[in-house]
Design a protein around this motif. Structure first.
Motif, short mmCIF file in Angstrom:
data_model
loop_
_atom_site.label_atom_id
_atom_site.label_comp_id
_atom_site.label_asym_id
_atom_site.label_seq_id
_atom_site.Cartn_x
_atom_site.Cartn_y
_atom_site.Cartn_z
N LEU A 282 7.66 -3.73 6.46
CA LEU A 282 7.90 -5.27 7.28
C LEU A 282 6.62 -6.45 7.81
CD1 LEU A 282 11.24 -4.65 8.88
CD2 LEU A 282 10.99 -6.09 6.68
N ASN A 283 5.79 -5.01 8.75
CA ASN A 283 4.77 -5.72 10.03
C ASN A 283 3.92 -6.76 8.56
OD1 ASN A 283 2.13 -5.71 10.97
ND2 ASN A 283 3.49 -5.87 13.08
N TRP A 284 3.60 -6.21 7.64
CA TRP A 284 2.29 -6.36 6.36
C TRP A 284 2.68 -7.84 5.88
CZ3 TRP A 284 2.35 -7.64 1.61
CH2 TRP A 284 1.23 -8.19 0.99
N VAL A 285 3.99 -7.59 5.83
CA VAL A 285 5.06 -8.96 4.85
C VAL A 285 4.63 -9.88 6.00
CG1 VAL A 285 6.83 -10.42 4.01
CG2 VAL A 285 5.81 -7.72 3.29
N ALA A 286 5.12 -9.95 7.42
CA ALA A 286 5.61 -11.16 8.33
C ALA A 286 3.93 -11.17 8.76
CB ALA A 286 5.86 -10.08 9.73
N THR A 287 2.83 -11.68 8.55
CA THR A 287 1.62 -11.37 8.83
C THR A 287 1.02 -12.01 7.15
OG1 THR A 287 0.88 -9.23 9.24
CG2 THR A 287 1.66 -9.76 10.91
N ASP A 305 17.88 -2.42 14.68
CA ASP A 305 16.79 -1.60 15.51
C ASP A 305 15.69 -1.65 15.19
OD1 ASP A 305 18.85 -3.07 17.44
OD2 ASP A 305 19.56 -0.46 17.93
N GLY A 306 15.70 -0.61 14.04
CA GLY A 306 14.13 -0.23 13.02
C GLY A 306 13.50 -1.49 12.87
N ASN A 307 14.08 -1.81 12.42
CA ASN A 307 13.59 -3.59 11.72
C ASN A 307 13.01 -4.36 12.65
OD1 ASN A 307 14.19 -2.57 9.06
ND2 ASN A 307 16.21 -3.65 8.92
N LEU A 308 13.78 -4.91 13.45
CA LEU A 308 13.91 -5.80 14.61
C LEU A 308 12.09 -4.54 15.21
CD1 LEU A 308 16.72 -6.31 16.31
CD2 LEU A 308 15.27 -7.73 15.08
N ALA A 309 11.59 -3.77 15.39
CA ALA A 309 10.93 -3.61 16.11
C ALA A 309 9.32 -3.39 15.27
CB ALA A 309 10.74 -2.28 16.81
N ALA A 310 9.71 -4.07 14.36
CA ALA A 310 8.43 -4.42 12.34
C ALA A 310 7.56 -5.26 13.57
CB ALA A 310 9.15 -4.57 11.72
N LEU A 311 7.86 -6.54 14.44
CA LEU A 311 7.00 -6.91 15.55
C LEU A 311 6.19 -6.12 16.45
CD1 LEU A 311 9.18 -10.30 15.52
CD2 LEU A 311 7.45 -9.09 13.12
N ASP A 312 6.71 -5.11 17.68
CA ASP A 312 6.11 -5.12 18.48
C ASP A 312 4.87 -3.76 18.65
OD1 ASP A 312 8.39 -5.24 19.80
OD2 ASP A 312 9.12 -3.09 18.76
N PHE A 313 4.15 -4.32 17.16
CA PHE A 313 3.10 -3.84 16.53
C PHE A 313 2.00 -4.34 16.22
CE2 PHE A 313 5.13 -1.40 13.52
CZ PHE A 313 4.35 -2.09 12.34
N PRO A 317 -6.96 -3.46 11.65
CA PRO A 317 -7.78 -3.74 9.62
C PRO A 317 -8.07 -3.25 9.24
CG PRO A 317 -8.96 -5.35 12.01
CD PRO A 317 -7.88 -3.99 12.19
N GLY A 318 -8.71 -2.26 9.54
CA GLY A 318 -8.76 -0.74 8.67
C GLY A 318 -7.65 -0.55 7.75
N LEU A 319 -6.28 -0.11 8.51
CA LEU A 319 -5.77 0.25 7.60
C LEU A 319 -4.64 -0.45 7.43
CD1 LEU A 319 -3.40 2.24 10.77
CD2 LEU A 319 -5.00 2.58 8.87
N ARG A 320 -4.39 -1.76 7.71
CA ARG A 320 -4.21 -3.20 6.94
C ARG A 320 -5.42 -3.00 5.22
NH1 ARG A 320 -1.12 -7.91 6.86
NH2 ARG A 320 -0.92 -7.78 9.14
N GLN A 321 -6.17 -2.95 4.84
CA GLN A 321 -6.79 -3.02 4.03
C GLN A 321 -6.87 -2.10 2.80
OE1 GLN A 321 -11.18 -2.62 4.90
NE2 GLN A 321 -11.80 -2.57 2.73
N GLN A 322 -6.72 -0.46 3.19
CA GLN A 322 -6.03 0.28 2.51
C GLN A 322 -4.39 -0.09 1.82
OE1 GLN A 322 -5.51 4.34 4.25
NE2 GLN A 322 -6.83 3.74 6.10
N LEU A 323 -3.56 -0.64 2.61
CA LEU A 323 -2.38 -1.06 1.60
C LEU A 323 -2.54 -2.19 1.52
CD1 LEU A 323 -0.01 -1.54 5.27
CD2 LEU A 323 0.15 0.32 3.02
N ASP A 324 -3.54 -3.48 1.62
CA ASP A 324 -3.90 -4.15 0.66
C ASP A 324 -4.85 -3.93 -1.00
OD1 ASP A 324 -3.21 -6.08 2.80
OD2 ASP A 324 -5.43 -6.96 3.07
N GLU A 325 -5.19 -2.92 -0.55
CA GLU A 325 -6.05 -2.32 -1.78
C GLU A 325 -5.09 -1.71 -2.76
OE1 GLU A 325 -9.81 -0.44 -0.15
OE2 GLU A 325 -11.23 -1.97 -0.03
N VAL A 326 -4.03 -0.73 -1.98
CA VAL A 326 -3.73 0.53 -3.01
C VAL A 326 -2.48 -1.24 -3.99
CG1 VAL A 326 -1.93 0.71 -1.47
CG2 VAL A 326 -2.58 2.02 -3.38
#
Length: 371
Positions: A282-287, A305-313, A317-326
Protein backbone atom coordinates in the motif's frame (compact mmCIF):
# COMPACT_ATOMS: atom_id res chain seq x y z
CA UNK A 1 2.15 10.88 4.90
CA UNK A 2 -0.58 10.45 7.44
CA UNK A 3 -4.36 10.37 7.59
CA UNK A 4 -4.55 13.90 9.03
CA UNK A 5 -2.85 15.39 5.98
CA UNK A 6 -5.09 15.97 3.00
CA UNK A 7 -4.16 16.35 -0.64
CA UNK A 8 -5.78 18.10 -3.57
CA UNK A 9 -7.45 15.65 -5.94
CA UNK A 10 -6.37 16.48 -9.45
CA UNK A 11 -6.52 20.10 -10.54
CA UNK A 12 -9.24 21.01 -8.08
CA UNK A 13 -9.76 22.46 -4.63
CA UNK A 14 -11.10 19.16 -3.23
CA UNK A 15 -8.96 17.88 -0.36
CA UNK A 16 -8.96 14.15 0.27
CA UNK A 17 -7.21 11.62 2.51
CA UNK A 18 -4.30 9.64 1.04
CA UNK A 19 -6.25 6.47 1.85
CA UNK A 20 -9.88 6.14 0.80
CA UNK A 21 -12.32 3.71 2.41
CA UNK A 22 -13.75 1.31 -0.15
CA UNK A 23 -17.18 -0.10 0.66
CA UNK A 24 -17.51 -3.02 -1.74
CA UNK A 25 -17.72 -5.25 1.37
CA UNK A 26 -20.58 -3.31 2.98
CA UNK A 27 -23.60 -5.60 3.07
CA UNK A 28 -24.29 -9.27 2.34
CA UNK A 29 -26.59 -8.90 -0.68
CA UNK A 30 -25.76 -9.94 -4.23
CA UNK A 31 -22.98 -12.14 -5.57
CA UNK A 32 -20.07 -10.21 -4.08
CA UNK A 33 -21.84 -9.61 -0.79
CA UNK A 34 -22.37 -13.33 -0.47
CA UNK A 35 -18.70 -14.04 -1.17
CA UNK A 36 -16.98 -11.49 1.09
CA UNK A 37 -19.54 -8.97 2.34
CA UNK A 38 -19.70 -7.74 5.93
CA UNK A 39 -22.67 -7.57 8.26
CA UNK A 40 -24.27 -4.22 9.04
CA UNK A 41 -22.57 -4.06 12.44
CA UNK A 42 -19.11 -4.79 11.04
CA UNK A 43 -19.65 -2.30 8.21
CA UNK A 44 -20.61 0.39 10.73
CA UNK A 45 -17.53 -0.36 12.84
CA UNK A 46 -15.27 -0.03 9.76
CA UNK A 47 -16.97 3.22 8.78
CA UNK A 48 -16.51 4.73 12.27
CA UNK A 49 -12.92 3.55 12.63
CA UNK A 50 -11.92 5.12 9.32
CA UNK A 51 -13.49 8.49 10.13
CA UNK A 52 -12.10 8.45 13.68
CA UNK A 53 -8.62 7.96 12.18
CA UNK A 54 -9.01 11.23 10.27
CA UNK A 55 -10.11 9.82 6.92
CA UNK A 56 -12.62 11.81 4.88
CA UNK A 57 -12.75 10.05 1.48
CA UNK A 58 -15.31 7.23 1.08
CA UNK A 59 -15.81 5.28 -2.15
CA UNK A 60 -18.88 3.29 -3.13
CA UNK A 61 -21.01 2.46 -6.19
CA UNK A 62 -24.63 1.68 -6.97
CA UNK A 63 -23.49 -1.81 -8.02
CA UNK A 64 -21.89 -2.76 -4.71
CA UNK A 65 -23.89 -5.45 -2.88
CA UNK A 66 -26.89 -4.65 -5.08
CA UNK A 67 -27.22 -1.12 -3.69
CA UNK A 68 -26.86 -2.14 -0.03
CA UNK A 69 -23.49 -0.42 0.30
CA UNK A 70 -25.04 2.94 -0.59
CA UNK A 71 -28.03 2.28 1.65
CA UNK A 72 -25.83 1.44 4.62
CA UNK A 73 -23.60 4.45 4.02
CA UNK A 74 -26.62 6.71 3.93
CA UNK A 75 -27.83 5.32 7.24
CA UNK A 76 -24.40 5.59 8.85
CA UNK A 77 -23.86 9.17 7.68
CA UNK A 78 -27.29 10.24 8.92
CA UNK A 79 -26.78 8.63 12.33
CA UNK A 80 -23.25 9.92 12.82
CA UNK A 81 -23.79 13.40 11.39
CA UNK A 82 -21.10 15.54 9.84
CA UNK A 83 -22.11 14.83 6.24
CA UNK A 84 -20.29 17.90 4.93
CA UNK A 85 -16.96 16.69 6.33
CA UNK A 86 -17.08 13.52 4.22
CA UNK A 87 -16.03 13.44 0.57
CA UNK A 88 -18.53 10.91 -0.73
CA UNK A 89 -17.84 9.16 -4.02
CA UNK A 90 -20.20 6.87 -5.90
CA UNK A 91 -20.31 5.45 -9.41
CA UNK A 92 -22.80 4.52 -12.14
CA UNK A 93 -22.76 2.39 -15.32
CA UNK A 94 -24.11 -1.08 -14.53
CA UNK A 95 -27.67 -2.25 -15.01
CA UNK A 96 -28.33 -3.80 -11.62
CA UNK A 97 -31.97 -2.81 -11.10
CA UNK A 98 -33.62 -2.57 -14.52
CA UNK A 99 -33.14 -5.93 -16.20
CA UNK A 100 -34.37 -6.05 -19.77
CA UNK A 101 -34.29 -2.26 -20.16
CA UNK A 102 -31.70 -1.31 -22.82
CA UNK A 103 -31.39 2.12 -21.20
CA UNK A 104 -31.22 0.72 -17.68
CA UNK A 105 -27.44 0.64 -17.78
CA UNK A 106 -24.52 2.10 -19.67
CA UNK A 107 -23.27 5.67 -19.66
CA UNK A 108 -25.95 7.50 -21.64
CA UNK A 109 -27.73 10.57 -20.27
CA UNK A 110 -31.02 8.71 -19.62
CA UNK A 111 -29.45 6.13 -17.34
CA UNK A 112 -26.96 8.57 -15.82
CA UNK A 113 -29.66 10.94 -14.56
CA UNK A 114 -31.81 8.11 -13.25
CA UNK A 115 -28.78 6.53 -11.54
CA UNK A 116 -27.73 9.69 -9.73
CA UNK A 117 -31.26 10.23 -8.42
CA UNK A 118 -31.41 6.64 -7.12
CA UNK A 119 -28.00 6.98 -5.44
CA UNK A 120 -29.04 10.24 -3.76
CA UNK A 121 -32.09 8.47 -2.29
CA UNK A 122 -30.09 5.52 -0.98
CA UNK A 123 -27.33 7.76 0.40
CA UNK A 124 -29.88 10.06 2.09
CA UNK A 125 -28.15 13.17 0.82
CA UNK A 126 -28.93 15.96 -1.60
CA UNK A 127 -25.52 15.99 -3.27
CA UNK A 128 -22.65 13.67 -4.18
CA UNK A 129 -19.15 15.07 -3.81
CA UNK A 130 -17.52 13.03 -6.58
CA UNK A 131 -19.55 11.16 -9.21
CA UNK A 132 -17.76 8.69 -11.46
CA UNK A 133 -18.50 6.81 -14.64
CA UNK A 134 -17.83 3.29 -13.40
CA UNK A 135 -16.85 1.44 -16.59
CA UNK A 136 -16.56 2.34 -20.27
CA UNK A 137 -19.59 0.97 -22.11
CA UNK A 138 -17.88 1.23 -25.58
CA UNK A 139 -20.95 3.03 -26.93
CA UNK A 140 -21.69 6.40 -25.33
CA UNK A 141 -19.75 9.34 -26.77
CA UNK A 142 -17.46 11.09 -24.31
CA UNK A 143 -19.15 14.37 -25.23
CA UNK A 144 -22.51 13.12 -23.93
CA UNK A 145 -20.99 11.99 -20.64
CA UNK A 146 -19.17 15.27 -20.08
CA UNK A 147 -22.20 17.39 -20.93
CA UNK A 148 -24.37 15.40 -18.51
CA UNK A 149 -21.76 15.72 -15.76
CA UNK A 150 -21.83 19.47 -16.30
CA UNK A 151 -25.63 19.56 -16.11
CA UNK A 152 -25.57 17.60 -12.84
CA UNK A 153 -23.04 20.01 -11.33
CA UNK A 154 -25.12 23.00 -12.39
CA UNK A 155 -28.21 21.35 -10.89
CA UNK A 156 -26.41 20.87 -7.56
CA UNK A 157 -26.69 17.08 -7.68
CA UNK A 158 -22.92 16.50 -7.77
CA UNK A 159 -19.87 18.65 -6.95
CA UNK A 160 -17.11 17.00 -9.04
CA UNK A 161 -16.86 14.37 -11.77
CA UNK A 162 -14.44 11.70 -12.91
CA UNK A 163 -13.94 8.42 -14.77
CA UNK A 164 -13.17 4.85 -13.76
CA UNK A 165 -11.86 2.01 -15.92
CA UNK A 166 -11.84 3.70 -19.30
CA UNK A 167 -9.22 3.71 -22.09
CA UNK A 168 -6.70 6.53 -21.88
CA UNK A 169 -7.78 7.95 -25.24
CA UNK A 170 -11.37 8.18 -24.00
CA UNK A 171 -10.30 10.02 -20.84
CA UNK A 172 -8.19 12.41 -22.91
CA UNK A 173 -11.08 13.03 -25.31
CA UNK A 174 -13.49 13.71 -22.43
CA UNK A 175 -11.19 16.12 -20.60
CA UNK A 176 -10.19 17.96 -23.76
CA UNK A 177 -13.85 18.36 -24.74
CA UNK A 178 -14.64 19.76 -21.29
CA UNK A 179 -11.76 22.21 -21.51
CA UNK A 180 -12.62 23.31 -25.04
CA UNK A 181 -16.27 23.99 -24.16
CA UNK A 182 -15.79 25.42 -20.64
CA UNK A 183 -17.63 22.49 -19.05
CA UNK A 184 -17.04 20.89 -15.65
CA UNK A 185 -13.52 19.40 -15.75
CA UNK A 186 -12.82 15.82 -14.72
CA UNK A 187 -10.65 15.64 -11.60
CA UNK A 188 -10.30 11.91 -11.03
CA UNK A 189 -9.32 8.68 -12.75
CA UNK A 190 -10.09 5.55 -10.72
CA UNK A 191 -7.94 2.68 -11.98
CA UNK A 192 -6.45 -0.62 -10.88
CA UNK A 193 -2.87 -0.15 -9.68
CA UNK A 194 -0.52 -2.37 -7.67
CA UNK A 195 2.89 -3.98 -7.77
CA UNK A 196 1.41 -6.71 -9.97
CA UNK A 197 -0.66 -4.36 -12.17
CA UNK A 198 1.39 -1.37 -13.36
CA UNK A 199 0.15 -0.98 -16.93
CA UNK A 200 -1.39 2.43 -16.25
CA UNK A 201 2.08 3.99 -15.90
CA UNK A 202 2.72 4.22 -19.65
CA UNK A 203 -0.24 6.43 -20.50
CA UNK A 204 -2.56 7.15 -17.58
CA UNK A 205 0.01 8.64 -15.21
CA UNK A 206 1.31 11.26 -17.66
CA UNK A 207 -2.25 11.84 -18.90
CA UNK A 208 -3.48 12.50 -15.36
CA UNK A 209 -0.58 14.79 -14.51
CA UNK A 210 -0.88 16.74 -17.75
CA UNK A 211 -4.67 17.11 -17.80
CA UNK A 212 -5.23 17.60 -14.07
CA UNK A 213 -6.80 14.34 -12.94
CA UNK A 214 -5.70 12.68 -9.71
CA UNK A 215 -5.54 8.89 -9.79
CA UNK A 216 -7.33 6.86 -7.14
CA UNK A 217 -6.00 3.31 -7.12
CA UNK A 218 -8.27 0.32 -6.63
CA UNK A 219 -7.09 -3.19 -5.75
CA UNK A 220 -3.69 -1.94 -4.50
CA UNK A 221 -3.07 -5.41 -3.04
CA UNK A 222 -3.43 -7.14 -6.41
CA UNK A 223 -6.79 -8.79 -5.69
CA UNK A 224 -5.29 -9.99 -2.39
CA UNK A 225 -2.14 -11.56 -3.84
CA UNK A 226 0.00 -8.98 -1.98
CA UNK A 227 -1.92 -9.19 1.30
CA UNK A 228 0.54 -11.52 3.04
CA UNK A 229 -1.72 -14.55 2.78
CA UNK A 230 0.41 -15.95 -0.04
CA UNK A 231 4.07 -16.51 0.88
CA UNK A 232 6.43 -18.44 -1.39
CA UNK A 233 8.86 -18.83 1.54
CA UNK A 234 6.36 -20.94 3.46
CA UNK A 235 6.12 -23.85 1.08
CA UNK A 236 3.73 -23.10 -1.69
CA UNK A 237 1.41 -20.64 -3.29
CA UNK A 238 -1.98 -21.81 -2.15
CA UNK A 239 -2.28 -19.49 0.82
CA UNK A 240 -5.38 -19.06 2.91
CA UNK A 241 -7.26 -16.34 1.03
CA UNK A 242 -10.03 -16.35 -1.54
CA UNK A 243 -7.57 -16.60 -4.44
CA UNK A 244 -7.07 -20.23 -3.45
CA UNK A 245 -10.71 -21.04 -4.21
CA UNK A 246 -11.91 -22.88 -7.30
CA UNK A 247 -12.44 -19.55 -9.05
CA UNK A 248 -9.36 -17.77 -7.81
CA UNK A 249 -5.85 -16.68 -8.62
CA UNK A 250 -5.17 -19.33 -11.25
CA UNK A 251 -8.31 -18.54 -13.22
CA UNK A 252 -7.70 -14.78 -12.88
CA UNK A 253 -4.20 -15.07 -14.29
CA UNK A 254 -2.54 -13.92 -11.06
CA UNK A 255 -0.54 -17.07 -10.30
CA UNK A 256 2.27 -16.40 -12.76
CA UNK A 257 6.03 -16.79 -12.42
CA UNK A 258 6.49 -13.03 -12.67
CA UNK A 259 3.93 -12.31 -9.94
CA UNK A 260 5.47 -14.86 -7.57
CA UNK A 261 8.81 -13.08 -7.97
CA UNK A 262 7.06 -9.86 -6.99
CA UNK A 263 5.48 -11.52 -3.95
CA UNK A 264 8.83 -13.01 -2.89
CA UNK A 265 10.57 -9.62 -3.13
CA UNK A 266 7.72 -7.93 -1.29
CA UNK A 267 8.01 -10.50 1.51
CA UNK A 268 11.76 -9.90 1.73
CA UNK A 269 11.37 -6.10 1.85
CA UNK A 270 8.58 -6.32 4.44
CA UNK A 271 10.71 -8.51 6.73
CA UNK A 272 13.60 -6.09 6.47
CA UNK A 273 11.33 -3.21 7.45
CA UNK A 274 9.48 -5.14 10.13
CA UNK A 275 6.19 -4.41 8.39
CA UNK A 276 3.29 -6.41 7.02
CA UNK A 277 3.49 -7.21 3.32
CA UNK A 278 0.16 -5.45 2.77
CA UNK A 279 1.45 -2.27 4.39
CA UNK A 280 4.52 -2.16 2.17
CA UNK A 281 2.42 -2.79 -0.94
CA UNK A 282 0.00 0.00 0.00
CA UNK A 283 2.81 2.40 0.86
CA UNK A 284 4.42 1.79 -2.53
CA UNK A 285 1.20 2.63 -4.40
CA UNK A 286 0.37 5.65 -2.24
CA UNK A 287 3.73 7.25 -2.99
CA UNK A 288 3.74 6.67 -6.76
CA UNK A 289 3.56 9.62 -9.20
CA UNK A 290 0.07 10.79 -10.08
CA UNK A 291 -1.68 8.90 -7.26
CA UNK A 292 -4.03 11.10 -5.26
CA UNK A 293 -5.48 8.42 -2.99
CA UNK A 294 -5.47 4.64 -2.53
CA UNK A 295 -8.73 2.76 -1.98
CA UNK A 296 -8.47 0.28 0.87
CA UNK A 297 -11.05 -2.36 1.66
CA UNK A 298 -11.47 -4.49 4.75
CA UNK A 299 -13.84 -7.02 6.22
CA UNK A 300 -12.49 -6.77 9.80
CA UNK A 301 -11.25 -3.98 12.05
CA UNK A 302 -7.87 -5.72 12.27
CA UNK A 303 -7.48 -5.53 8.50
CA UNK A 304 -8.49 -1.88 8.43
CA UNK A 305 -6.11 -0.93 11.24
CA UNK A 306 -3.28 -2.66 9.43
CA UNK A 307 -4.07 -0.83 6.21
CA UNK A 308 -4.27 2.55 7.95
CA UNK A 309 -0.79 1.96 9.37
CA UNK A 310 0.62 1.76 5.84
CA UNK A 311 1.36 5.49 5.97
CA UNK A 312 3.44 5.32 9.16
CA UNK A 313 6.80 4.71 7.49
CA UNK A 314 8.91 5.64 4.49
CA UNK A 315 10.22 3.13 1.96
CA UNK A 316 14.03 3.54 1.77
CA UNK A 317 15.22 4.20 -1.81
CA UNK A 318 17.14 0.92 -2.03
CA UNK A 319 14.16 -1.19 -1.02
CA UNK A 320 11.84 0.78 -3.28
CA UNK A 321 14.21 0.12 -6.16
CA UNK A 322 14.01 -3.63 -5.50
CA UNK A 323 10.22 -3.47 -5.72
CA UNK A 324 10.34 -1.26 -8.80
CA UNK A 325 12.70 -3.55 -10.66
CA UNK A 326 11.01 -6.88 -9.91
CA UNK A 327 7.55 -5.52 -10.81
CA UNK A 328 8.50 -3.41 -13.83
CA UNK A 329 6.05 -4.11 -16.69
CA UNK A 330 7.18 -4.66 -20.27
CA UNK A 331 7.51 -1.41 -22.20
CA UNK A 332 5.13 -1.52 -25.19
CA UNK A 333 5.48 0.25 -28.50
CA UNK A 334 5.83 3.20 -29.03
CA UNK A 335 7.25 3.82 -25.54
CA UNK A 336 10.04 1.35 -26.23
CA UNK A 337 11.32 3.86 -28.77
CA UNK A 338 11.68 6.66 -26.25
CA UNK A 339 14.87 5.38 -24.66
CA UNK A 340 17.93 7.50 -24.00
CA UNK A 341 19.72 6.53 -27.28
CA UNK A 342 16.69 7.61 -29.29
CA UNK A 343 16.45 10.86 -27.35
CA UNK A 344 20.10 11.66 -28.03
CA UNK A 345 19.49 11.20 -31.75
CA UNK A 346 16.39 13.40 -31.60
CA UNK A 347 18.37 16.14 -29.85
CA UNK A 348 21.35 15.91 -32.16
CA UNK A 349 23.52 14.33 -29.49
CA UNK A 350 22.90 17.07 -26.91
CA UNK A 351 21.80 16.13 -23.39
CA UNK A 352 18.37 17.70 -23.03
CA UNK A 353 15.95 16.82 -20.25
CA UNK A 354 13.55 18.01 -17.62
CA UNK A 355 14.65 20.24 -14.79
CA UNK A 356 15.35 18.51 -11.46
CA UNK A 357 12.49 17.25 -9.35
CA UNK A 358 11.32 20.00 -7.04
CA UNK A 359 11.98 22.86 -9.48
CA UNK A 360 8.24 23.09 -10.04
CA UNK A 361 5.30 21.33 -8.40
CA UNK A 362 2.46 20.31 -10.74
CA UNK A 363 -0.89 21.65 -9.59
CA UNK A 364 -2.31 18.12 -9.67
CA UNK A 365 0.12 16.95 -6.99
CA UNK A 366 0.16 20.00 -4.74
CA UNK A 367 -0.28 19.23 -1.06
CA UNK A 368 -2.78 21.05 1.07
CA UNK A 369 -2.76 20.60 4.83
CA UNK A 370 -5.97 21.39 6.65
CA UNK A 371 -5.73 22.51 10.25
Amino acid sequence: MSMNHYYLLGRSGLRVSPLSLGTMTFGKEGLYGGLWGSTNDVSRALFDRYLDAGGNFIDTADLYTDGSAETLLGKFLEERGGRDRVVLTTKFSYNSAHKGDPNGGGNGRKHMVRAVEASLRRLRTDYIDLYLLHTWDRITPAEEVVRTFDDLVRAGKIRYAGLSDVPSWYAARAQTWAEAHALTPLINLQLQYSLVERNLEHEFTPLAQTLGMGITAWSPLGMGLLSGKYRPSEGGFQGEGRLSSAVGGQQMGLFTERNWKVVATLEKVAKELGRDMSQVALNWVATQPGVGSVIIGASTLKQLDGNLAALDFTLPPGLRQQLDEVSAPPVPFPYSMFSQPHQLVLQGGAAVGDKPTGYTVPVSTAQASVV
